[in-house]
Design a protein around this motif. Structure first.
Motif, mmCIF file in Angstrom:
data_model
loop_
_atom_site.group_PDB
_atom_site.id
_atom_site.type_symbol
_atom_site.label_atom_id
_atom_site.label_comp_id
_atom_site.label_asym_id
_atom_site.label_seq_id
_atom_site.Cartn_x
_atom_site.Cartn_y
_atom_site.Cartn_z
ATOM 1 N N ASP A 101 -3.295 -2.523 -21.547
ATOM 2 C CA ASP A 101 -2.073 -1.599 -20.913
ATOM 3 C C ASP A 101 -0.950 -1.531 -21.625
ATOM 4 O OD1 ASP A 101 -3.956 -1.081 -18.637
ATOM 5 O OD2 ASP A 101 -3.458 -3.030 -17.945
ATOM 6 N N PHE A 102 -0.493 -2.417 -22.342
ATOM 7 C CA PHE A 102 0.691 -2.179 -23.119
ATOM 8 C C PHE A 102 0.684 -2.520 -24.419
ATOM 9 C CE2 PHE A 102 1.540 -3.786 -18.698
ATOM 10 C CZ PHE A 102 2.117 -2.738 -18.099
ATOM 11 N N PRO A 127 0.991 -1.375 -0.123
ATOM 12 C CA PRO A 127 0.063 -0.009 -0.034
ATOM 13 C C PRO A 127 0.783 1.069 -0.145
ATOM 14 C CG PRO A 127 -1.088 -1.374 1.633
ATOM 15 C CD PRO A 127 0.339 -2.188 1.171
ATOM 16 N N ARG A 128 1.961 1.051 0.651
ATOM 17 C CA ARG A 128 2.895 2.426 0.679
ATOM 18 C C ARG A 128 3.433 2.496 -0.661
ATOM 19 N NH1 ARG A 128 7.382 2.291 5.428
ATOM 20 N NH2 ARG A 128 7.765 4.366 4.457
ATOM 21 N N LEU A 129 3.917 1.371 -1.365
ATOM 22 C CA LEU A 129 4.433 1.629 -2.614
ATOM 23 C C LEU A 129 3.391 2.201 -3.846
ATOM 24 C CD1 LEU A 129 6.325 -1.395 -2.930
ATOM 25 C CD2 LEU A 129 7.444 0.885 -2.916
ATOM 26 N N ILE A 130 2.053 1.682 -3.560
ATOM 27 C CA ILE A 130 0.926 2.478 -4.449
ATOM 28 C C ILE A 130 0.660 3.870 -4.178
ATOM 29 C CG2 ILE A 130 -1.646 2.030 -4.554
ATOM 30 C CD1 ILE A 130 -1.581 -0.792 -3.964
ATOM 31 N N ARG A 131 0.939 4.262 -2.895
ATOM 32 C CA ARG A 131 0.509 5.794 -2.571
ATOM 33 C C ARG A 131 1.999 6.464 -3.356
ATOM 34 N NH1 ARG A 131 -1.206 3.636 2.123
ATOM 35 N NH2 ARG A 131 0.620 4.056 3.441
ATOM 36 N N PHE A 132 3.136 5.921 -3.098
ATOM 37 C CA PHE A 132 4.466 6.265 -3.580
ATOM 38 C C PHE A 132 4.134 6.421 -5.209
ATOM 39 C CE2 PHE A 132 8.445 5.807 -5.705
ATOM 40 C CZ PHE A 132 9.186 7.052 -5.380
ATOM 41 N N ALA A 133 3.612 5.589 -5.830
ATOM 42 C CA ALA A 133 3.649 5.772 -7.317
ATOM 43 C C ALA A 133 2.422 6.742 -7.861
ATOM 44 C CB ALA A 133 2.900 4.304 -7.758
ATOM 45 N N GLN A 134 1.594 6.910 -6.965
ATOM 46 C CA GLN A 134 0.321 8.045 -7.307
ATOM 47 C C GLN A 134 1.160 9.265 -6.961
ATOM 48 O OE1 GLN A 134 -2.425 6.398 -4.536
ATOM 49 N NE2 GLN A 134 -3.879 6.317 -6.066
ATOM 50 N N GLU A 135 1.914 9.602 -5.882
ATOM 51 C CA GLU A 135 2.325 10.576 -5.479
ATOM 52 C C GLU A 135 3.563 11.246 -6.449
ATOM 53 O OE1 GLU A 135 3.574 10.001 -1.354
ATOM 54 O OE2 GLU A 135 1.371 9.840 -0.759
ATOM 55 N N CYS A 136 4.299 10.423 -6.795
ATOM 56 C CA CYS A 136 5.469 10.629 -7.488
ATOM 57 C C CYS A 136 5.284 11.023 -9.188
ATOM 58 C CB CYS A 136 6.659 9.813 -7.453
ATOM 59 S SG CYS A 136 6.594 8.275 -8.210
ATOM 60 N N GLY A 137 3.838 10.555 -9.487
ATOM 61 C CA GLY A 137 3.481 10.842 -10.894
ATOM 62 C C GLY A 137 3.971 9.646 -11.526
ATOM 63 N N ALA A 138 3.992 8.616 -11.184
ATOM 64 C CA ALA A 138 4.234 7.353 -12.278
ATOM 65 C C ALA A 138 2.758 6.921 -13.014
ATOM 66 C CB ALA A 138 4.457 5.995 -11.346
ATOM 67 N N GLY A 139 3.093 6.407 -14.355
ATOM 68 C CA GLY A 139 2.026 6.133 -15.007
ATOM 69 C C GLY A 139 1.356 7.082 -15.879
ATOM 70 N N LYS A 140 2.236 8.053 -16.643
ATOM 71 C CA LYS A 140 1.674 9.007 -17.467
ATOM 72 C C LYS A 140 0.953 8.478 -18.858
ATOM 73 C CE LYS A 140 5.665 11.117 -17.759
ATOM 74 N NZ LYS A 140 6.550 10.645 -16.679
ATOM 75 N N ARG A 141 1.607 7.141 -19.243
ATOM 76 C CA ARG A 141 0.940 6.554 -20.444
ATOM 77 C C ARG A 141 0.928 5.388 -20.426
ATOM 78 N NH1 ARG A 141 5.741 7.655 -24.318
ATOM 79 N NH2 ARG A 141 6.961 7.746 -22.151
ATOM 80 N N PHE A 142 1.514 4.541 -19.440
ATOM 81 C CA PHE A 142 1.421 3.290 -19.116
ATOM 82 C C PHE A 142 0.899 3.374 -17.673
ATOM 83 C CE2 PHE A 142 4.776 3.320 -22.325
ATOM 84 C CZ PHE A 142 4.077 2.467 -23.184
#
Length: 353
Positions: free
Chosen positions: A282-283, A216-231
Motif C-alpha cells: 500500500d505504501f 463505520p461512519r468514518l469509513i463511509r465519510f472516507a468513501q464519500e469525500c474521495g479519499a484514497g486516490k493513490r494510497f
C-alpha cells in the motif's frame, strides 16, 4: 452529553485543568544538538525507506488517549523543541542519500506538525532532495484551511494522514480534549484535501467502548469525500497503552488478533474495503539499511548535557554526534557518565552511572 458512550462521559467529566509552563528550545546547527538519536525531534530511521521527519513537538489538542501525553494540559511534558529548517533539510539530505532512491519523508511529531511555522517551505525543501520520492504529513486537521492546503499542494506534498477519530460532534470534542474542537471545520478541511492533488488518508484510532459506532461512519465519510486516490483511503489504528501516555479510564487495549478479527474484519465485510493494510503493497515500504548505530546497549559513555529533556527529570546529552536522552539526571550542564539502556531505531536512552 447523555447520548455519549459511558467511557466518553467519564472522559468529559474527568478532564484535567492544570497547565504547565514549558521551556522552548530552538535547535540550530550552532546549538550543537544533533538531529539523530531523539524521539522528540529531528529524524527517526526505523530501517526502511521511510524517514520520520520531526521539525517540532508542540500540540494544540489534549487527546485523552495520547501516546506521549502531549498538549497544553500535559502533566509530564517539560520542554518543546523546534528545529531550524535549513539544519533539518541538510540532515535529511545526508541520510536520504545513504538510504538510496525512493525515500519517503513522513513529517510527523509527538504533537501537531502544522504548528511548525515553516511547514510549506520544509515540504518544498524535501521535494528538492534527489532521493526523496514521496512526502507525507500526519495532522489532526484543526490548523488546516484552504490557504494552507493550497500552499502544501504547491510545495509538493503527496499525502495527508488525517487523524480523525469521530464524526459525532460531542464525541469528537471529547477525543480532542478541547472544547473549541469544530468537527465541521475539520471535515471540510478533509474534503478540501481530497479535492486537491494531495492524497487523503483518514487515520482514526479505534478506542474500544468509546468510538465503536464512529468507525463505520468514518469509513463511509472516507468513501464519500474521495479519499484514497493513490494510497488507501483509511488507516485504522489500534489503541495502545504507553508508559508516558494517557489512557481513558476503563479502556483495555485489544490484542492484535482481536483488533483484526473482531474489529477490522467485520468493518471490511460491511464496507467492501480492504482495511488491513500492508506497508509494502500500500505504501511501497521496503527494508533499507539502518544508519549505523553510534552506541551499543549496555555501553558506558560520557555525554555533554546540552538541553532539558521532554519529560521532568530528563536531560538531553550529546556524544558521537548523537542525542542521548538521560533519565533521572540531576545535572543541568557539563558532562555525565551514562549507561546506554536502549538503542532501538537509533533512538538512544541512558541512565547516570
Amino acid at each position: 452529553m447523555d447520548r455519549l458512550p459511558a467511557p466518553a462521559r467519564q472522559l468529559l467529566t474527568g478532564r484535567c485543568s492544570s497547565f504547565l509552563t514549558m521551556a522552548h528550545i530552538r535547535i540550530t546547527e550552532a546549538s550543537g544538538i544533533p538531529l539523530l538519536g531523539s524521539l522528540y525531534f529531528g529524524i527517526i530511521d526505523r530501517g526502511t525507506n521511510i524517514l520520520q521527519v520531526r521539525p517540532s513537538c508542540g500540540c494544540n489538542l489534549n487527546c485523552p488517549f495520547c501516546s506521549v501525553d502531549a498538549g497544553p494540559e500535559s502533566k509530564t511534558r517539560a520542554t518543546s523543541y523546534e528545529v531550524e529548517m535549513e539544519y533539518l533539510l541538510g540532515a535529511v539530505e545526508e541520510i536520504a542519500r545513504f538510504k538510496g532512491e525512493g525515500v519517503e519523508c513522513h513529517i510527523d511529531s509527538p504533537g501537531e506538525p502544522l504548528m511548525y511555522h515553516r511547514l510549506p517551505e520544509l515540504v518544498a525543501g524535501l521535494r528538492g532532495i534527489d532521493c526523496v520520492s514521496t512526502i507525507s504529513l500526519q495532522t489532526n486537521g484543526t490548523l488546516l484551511d484552504e490557504a494552507k492546503i493550497a500552499a502544501l499542494e504547491s510545495a509538493g506534498l503527496d499525502r495527508i494522514n488525517f487523524s480523525l477519530h469521530a464524526l459525532d460532534p460531542a464525541i469528537a470534542r471529547v477525543l480532542a480534549g478541547v472544547d473549541w474542537f469544530d468537527i465541521d471545520q475539520v471535515t471540510e478541511a478533509a474534503r478540501t484535501v481530497a479535492r486537491s492533488r494531495i492524497d487523503l488518508l483518514i487515520a482514526p484510532v479505534y478506542i474500544p467502548g468509546i468510538n465503536d459506532a464512529e468507525i463505520p461512519r468514518l469509513i463511509r465519510f472516507a468513501q464519500e469525500c474521495g479519499a484514497g486516490k493513490r494510497f488507501p483511503p483509511l488507516g485504522i489504528q489500534k489503541f495502545e497503552h504507553y508508559r508516558y501516555g494517557r489512557s481513558p479510564k476503563g479502556v483495555k487495549a485489544q490484542s492484535w488478533w482481536q483488533f483484526f478479527n473482531r474489529s477490522i474484519k467485520p468493518w471490511e465485510e460491511e464496507s467492501g474495503l480492504v482495511l488491513r493494510l500492508d506497508a509494502k503493497r500500500d505504501f511501497g515500504t521496503v527494508r533499507r539499511p539502518f544508519v549505523p548505530l553510534a552506541f551499543s546497549k549496555g555501553e558506558k559513555v560520557t555525554v555533554e548535557i546540552r538541553a532539558p529533556g521532554w519529560i521532568h527529570g530528563e536531560m538531553l546529552g550529546v556524544a558521537r554526534n548523537r542525542v542521548v536522552s538521560v533519565y533521572n539526571c540531576e545535572k543541568e550542564s557539563g558532562q555525565v557518565r551514562v549507561k546506554i539502556v536502549s538503542t532501538k531505531h537509533n533512538i538512544y536512552t541512558g541512565m547516570p552511572v
